[in-house]
Design a protein around this motif. Structure first.
Motif, PDB file in Angstrom:
ATOM      1  N   MET A   1      -7.941  12.492  14.675  1.00  0.00           N
ATOM      2  CA  MET A   1      -6.598  12.442  15.264  1.00  0.00           C
ATOM      3  C   MET A   1      -5.878  11.190  14.767  1.00  0.00           C
ATOM      4  N   TYR A   2      -4.659  11.309  14.377  1.00  0.00           N
ATOM      5  CA  TYR A   2      -3.818  10.208  13.923  1.00  0.00           C
ATOM      6  C   TYR A   2      -4.387   9.513  12.674  1.00  0.00           C
ATOM      7  N   GLU A   3      -4.984  10.292  11.763  1.00  0.00           N
ATOM      8  CA  GLU A   3      -5.572   9.698  10.560  1.00  0.00           C
ATOM      9  C   GLU A   3      -4.523   8.983   9.710  1.00  0.00           C
ATOM     10  N   LEU A   4      -3.341   9.560   9.626  1.00  0.00           N
ATOM     11  CA  LEU A   4      -2.287   8.964   8.809  1.00  0.00           C
ATOM     12  C   LEU A   4      -1.882   7.597   9.363  1.00  0.00           C
ATOM     13  N   PHE A   5      -1.714   7.525  10.679  1.00  0.00           N
ATOM     14  CA  PHE A   5      -1.340   6.239  11.277  1.00  0.00           C
ATOM     15  C   PHE A   5      -2.467   5.222  11.151  1.00  0.00           C
ATOM     16  N   GLN A   6      -3.719   5.694  11.157  1.00  0.00           N
ATOM     17  CA  GLN A   6      -4.832   4.770  10.952  1.00  0.00           C
ATOM     18  C   GLN A   6      -4.800   4.210   9.537  1.00  0.00           C
ATOM     19  N   THR A   7      -4.418   5.050   8.567  1.00  0.00           N
ATOM     20  CA  THR A   7      -4.271   4.578   7.191  1.00  0.00           C
ATOM     21  C   THR A   7      -3.183   3.520   7.109  1.00  0.00           C
ATOM     22  N   ILE A   8      -2.065   3.791   7.772  1.00  0.00           N
ATOM     23  CA  ILE A   8      -0.952   2.833   7.785  1.00  0.00           C
ATOM     24  C   ILE A   8      -1.397   1.511   8.412  1.00  0.00           C
ATOM     25  N   ALA A   9      -2.195   1.609   9.481  1.00  0.00           N
ATOM     26  CA  ALA A   9      -2.637   0.402  10.181  1.00  0.00           C
ATOM     27  C   ALA A   9      -3.487  -0.495   9.289  1.00  0.00           C
ATOM     28  N   ASN A  10      -4.145   0.093   8.300  1.00  0.00           N
ATOM     29  CA  ASN A  10      -5.084  -0.669   7.482  1.00  0.00           C
ATOM     30  C   ASN A  10      -4.531  -1.053   6.112  1.00  0.00           C
ATOM     31  N   THR A  11      -3.225  -0.943   5.924  1.00  0.00           N
ATOM     32  CA  THR A  11      -2.648  -1.320   4.625  1.00  0.00           C
ATOM     33  C   THR A  11      -1.341  -2.065   4.818  1.00  0.00           C
ATOM     34  N   HIS A  12      -1.054  -2.968   3.892  1.00  0.00           N
ATOM     35  CA  HIS A  12       0.258  -3.617   3.883  1.00  0.00           C
ATOM     36  C   HIS A  12       1.208  -2.878   2.951  1.00  0.00           C
ATOM     37  N   GLU A  13       0.678  -1.921   2.174  1.00  0.00           N
ATOM     38  CA  GLU A  13       1.501  -1.219   1.189  1.00  0.00           C
ATOM     39  C   GLU A  13       2.248  -0.067   1.851  1.00  0.00           C
ATOM     40  N   LEU A  14       3.041  -0.410   2.828  1.00  0.00           N
ATOM     41  CA  LEU A  14       3.746   0.612   3.609  1.00  0.00           C
ATOM     42  C   LEU A  14       4.749   1.383   2.767  1.00  0.00           C
ATOM     43  N   GLU A  15       5.373   0.688   1.820  1.00  0.00           N
ATOM     44  CA  GLU A  15       6.397   1.355   1.011  1.00  0.00           C
ATOM     45  C   GLU A  15       5.794   2.440   0.115  1.00  0.00           C
ATOM     46  N   SER A  16       4.570   2.228  -0.392  1.00  0.00           N
ATOM     47  CA  SER A  16       3.948   3.251  -1.242  1.00  0.00           C
ATOM     48  C   SER A  16       3.575   4.483  -0.420  1.00  0.00           C
ATOM     49  N   VAL A  17       3.080   4.265   0.813  1.00  0.00           N
ATOM     50  CA  VAL A  17       2.799   5.398   1.708  1.00  0.00           C
ATOM     51  C   VAL A  17       4.090   6.131   2.038  1.00  0.00           C
ATOM     52  N   PHE A  18       5.131   5.369   2.259  1.00  0.00           N
ATOM     53  CA  PHE A  18       6.445   5.935   2.591  1.00  0.00           C
ATOM     54  C   PHE A  18       6.968   6.794   1.444  1.00  0.00           C
ATOM     55  N   ARG A  19       6.819   6.314   0.220  1.00  0.00           N
ATOM     56  CA  ARG A  19       7.288   7.091  -0.941  1.00  0.00           C
ATOM     57  C   ARG A  19       6.563   8.425  -1.040  1.00  0.00           C
ATOM     58  N   ILE A 136      -2.094  -6.816  20.079  1.00  0.00           N
ATOM     59  CA  ILE A 136      -3.418  -6.476  20.615  1.00  0.00           C
ATOM     60  C   ILE A 136      -3.774  -5.034  20.281  1.00  0.00           C
ATOM     61  N   CYS A 137      -2.786  -4.134  20.446  1.00  0.00           N
ATOM     62  CA  CYS A 137      -3.015  -2.717  20.102  1.00  0.00           C
ATOM     63  C   CYS A 137      -3.361  -2.562  18.622  1.00  0.00           C
ATOM     64  N   PHE A 138      -2.638  -3.243  17.760  1.00  0.00           N
ATOM     65  CA  PHE A 138      -2.881  -3.127  16.322  1.00  0.00           C
ATOM     66  C   PHE A 138      -4.246  -3.696  15.937  1.00  0.00           C
ATOM     67  N   GLU A 139      -4.616  -4.819  16.555  1.00  0.00           N
ATOM     68  CA  GLU A 139      -5.929  -5.402  16.248  1.00  0.00           C
ATOM     69  C   GLU A 139      -7.052  -4.451  16.656  1.00  0.00           C
ATOM     70  N   LYS A 140      -6.895  -3.807  17.804  1.00  0.00           N
ATOM     71  CA  LYS A 140      -7.919  -2.862  18.255  1.00  0.00           C
ATOM     72  C   LYS A 140      -8.009  -1.661  17.325  1.00  0.00           C
ATOM     73  N   SER A 141      -6.914  -1.388  16.600  1.00  0.00           N
ATOM     74  CA  SER A 141      -6.908  -0.289  15.623  1.00  0.00           C
ATOM     75  C   SER A 141      -7.330  -0.779  14.244  1.00  0.00           C
ATOM     76  N   LYS A 142      -7.779  -2.037  14.170  1.00  0.00           N
ATOM     77  CA  LYS A 142      -8.165  -2.681  12.911  1.00  0.00           C
ATOM     78  C   LYS A 142      -6.992  -2.728  11.935  1.00  0.00           C
ATOM     79  N   GLY A 143      -5.801  -2.841  12.490  1.00  0.00           N
ATOM     80  CA  GLY A 143      -4.599  -2.932  11.653  1.00  0.00           C
ATOM     81  C   GLY A 143      -4.134  -4.371  11.540  1.00  0.00           C
ATOM     82  N   SER A 144      -4.831  -5.137  10.688  1.00  0.00           N
ATOM     83  CA  SER A 144      -4.557  -6.576  10.600  1.00  0.00           C
ATOM     84  C   SER A 144      -3.116  -6.869  10.207  1.00  0.00           C
ATOM     85  N   PHE A 145      -2.590  -6.136   9.221  1.00  0.00           N
ATOM     86  CA  PHE A 145      -1.246  -6.433   8.733  1.00  0.00           C
ATOM     87  C   PHE A 145      -0.207  -6.244   9.832  1.00  0.00           C
ATOM     88  N   LEU A 146      -0.297  -5.130  10.561  1.00  0.00           N
ATOM     89  CA  LEU A 146       0.647  -4.874  11.639  1.00  0.00           C
ATOM     90  C   LEU A 146       0.465  -5.882  12.775  1.00  0.00           C
TER      91      LEU A 146
END
Length: 431
Positions: A1-19, A136-146
């Motif tokens: 569930m929410y695999e795409l958002f988990q990918t976003i949480a783990n990358t700073h390359e948001l613009e490439s995902v967006f493209r 705190i929510c982002f850290e728990k999702s292992k989304g360091s950049f966010l």
């Protein structure tokens, strides 16, 4: 569930995902792809795509509560400038939808949107609280950049309300425990605490580190404030070539962007550089500063106003315009960055003294002003005559005119008046 958002949480390359997402047609997107597209448009500053996406799919078609909450939160942010009441209604509904959900990236997105709205309303402490919740929510999702983005904004809002020590403690805590390069971005709010204390050399090192990280991550929408403060550090340290190179680099970095605030920062930087080096300010730059200064201060962006006032005072600009800009600032004087507040107070004092001097000596001719200042230095009539290359009788004639215009009877009363005004203004330069 929410695999795409988990990918976003783990990358700073948001613009490439967006493209990649924008290659899909909106009709064929899953709910998660659809919300992710809108959220990335919001995050990267693509207002056109954000509005197009938000208008395409009704909220009731999105059955998952967390995804629907994200859509409502994004609509709230998009509507804030035009319909505050509707915006607040939507964001409150979004908060209710995620209230009982676990702390994950989607909940963090809602908190981040709520924090942004509160910051726009100048509710800075509340904004800081919700930026922290988002982190705190982002850290728990292992989304360091966010998480870094959320905690950085938390501390910028705390700095804006002058909570200097808490900013320093928070930033140093996160930097000590950091697990990746993203965290160097938190050197920015930390640098501001040293800038406020006029420790420009140390602030400059931290800002350089922040800028290097932003450049490495290739995340252009984060440019602006970091370069602005770095330029001020260079100017304070008299590193003029570094300041010039920074402006050129920054202008090249944002040349391809349609990001208005970045260009306002550039205008501020160019103007401050010109004032420092006693150069002529480009009038197109000045006009952009003035035209937007009053509008932007209501959104918490006070740099245009600060620089515009600085320029107008240095160039002896229109008095009514300067007064109006100061009046605009006063409404927000306790809710802007403390270093900006200090600078505005300094400029206000300088402007008050300048007006007092103009009023005080306004009726004297240029020659009478020269003779008056000679008088206040204790010079005798004969010394004044010799200095001014005029006769003793002419000096006496000028002094009688000066006494009459100032409302005094003799040189002693004139000197006493001078000392009284001087003490009141508390500035030798004003006289």
């Amino acid at each position: 569930m929410y695999e795409l958002f988990q990918t976003i949480a783990n990358t700073h390359e948001l613009e490439s995902v967006f493209r990649e997402l924008k290659l899909l047609t909106i009709e064929n997107m899953t709910d998660e792809q659809y919300i992710a597209t809108a959220w990335l448009a919001f995050t990267t500053g693509d207002q056109v795509t954000l509005k197009q996406t938000l208008l395409h799919r009704p909220d009731e078609q999105i059955k998952d509560n967390s995804l629907r909450a994200n859509m409502l939160a994004l609509r709230a942010v998009a509507l804030f400038g035009g319909s505050i009441s509707k915006s607040e209604e939507l964001i409150e509904e979004a908060l209710k939808l995620v209230a009982s959900s676990k702390d994950d990236i989607l909940k963090g997105n809602v908190y981040m949107s709520y924090a942004r709205i509160q910051a726009s309303k100048i509710n800075l402490k509340l904004a800081a609280t919700y930026y922290e919740k988002a982190g705190i929510c982002f850290e728990k999702s292992k989304g360091s950049f966010l998480a870094v983005m959320a905690y950085t904004n938390q501390n910028l809002n705390l700095y804006a309300v002058s909570d200097i020590e808490q900013v320093r403690e928070s930033c140093e805590y996160h930097l000590r425990l950091s697990d990746g390069r993203y965290w160097d971005i938190m050197n920015f709010p930390l640098a501001l605490t040293y800038f406020y204390e006029k420790k420009y050399a140390y602030a400059s090192k931290l800002l350089e580190k922040t800028k290097a990280t932003i450049d490495e991550l290739n995340y252009p929408h984060m440019h602006g404030a970091v370069e602005y403060y770095l330029l001020l550090c260079h100017l304070h340290n008299n590193h003029i070539n570094s300041a010039k190179n920074l402006i050129e680099t920054f202008e090249n970095q944002i040349a391809h962007m349609e990001h208005f605030i970045s260009y306002q920062f550039l205008n501020c930087m160019k103007t401050e550089y010109a004032l420092k080096n006693k150069l002529r300010v480009d009038m197109s730059v000045y006009e952009q500063l003035i035209s937007k200064a009053e509008e932007l201060v209501e959104k918490g962006f006070v740099y245009s106003l600060l620089t515009a006032v600085h320029y107008l005072i240095e160039s002896e600009g229109e008095a009514k315009l300067i007064d109006r800009l100061f009046e605009k600032y006063e409404n927000f004087s306790e809710t802007v960055y403390p270093d900006v507040r200090t600078q505005m107070k300094r400029l206000h004092k300088k402007w008050t003294n300048t007006k007092a001097e103009v009023n005080y000596l306004s009726e004297l001719t240029d020659r009478e002003k020269e003779i008056f200042f000679d008088l206040t230095k204790g010079m005798s009539n004969q010394c004044i005559a010799d200095k001014q290359f005029i006769t003793l009788g002419t000096v006496k004639w000028h002094l009688n005119n000066i006494y009459s215009k100032l409302g005094v009877s003799n040189r002693f009363e004139a000197i006493n008046l001078y000392q009284t005004i001087k003490n009141k203004l508390n500035s030798d330069e004003a006289l």
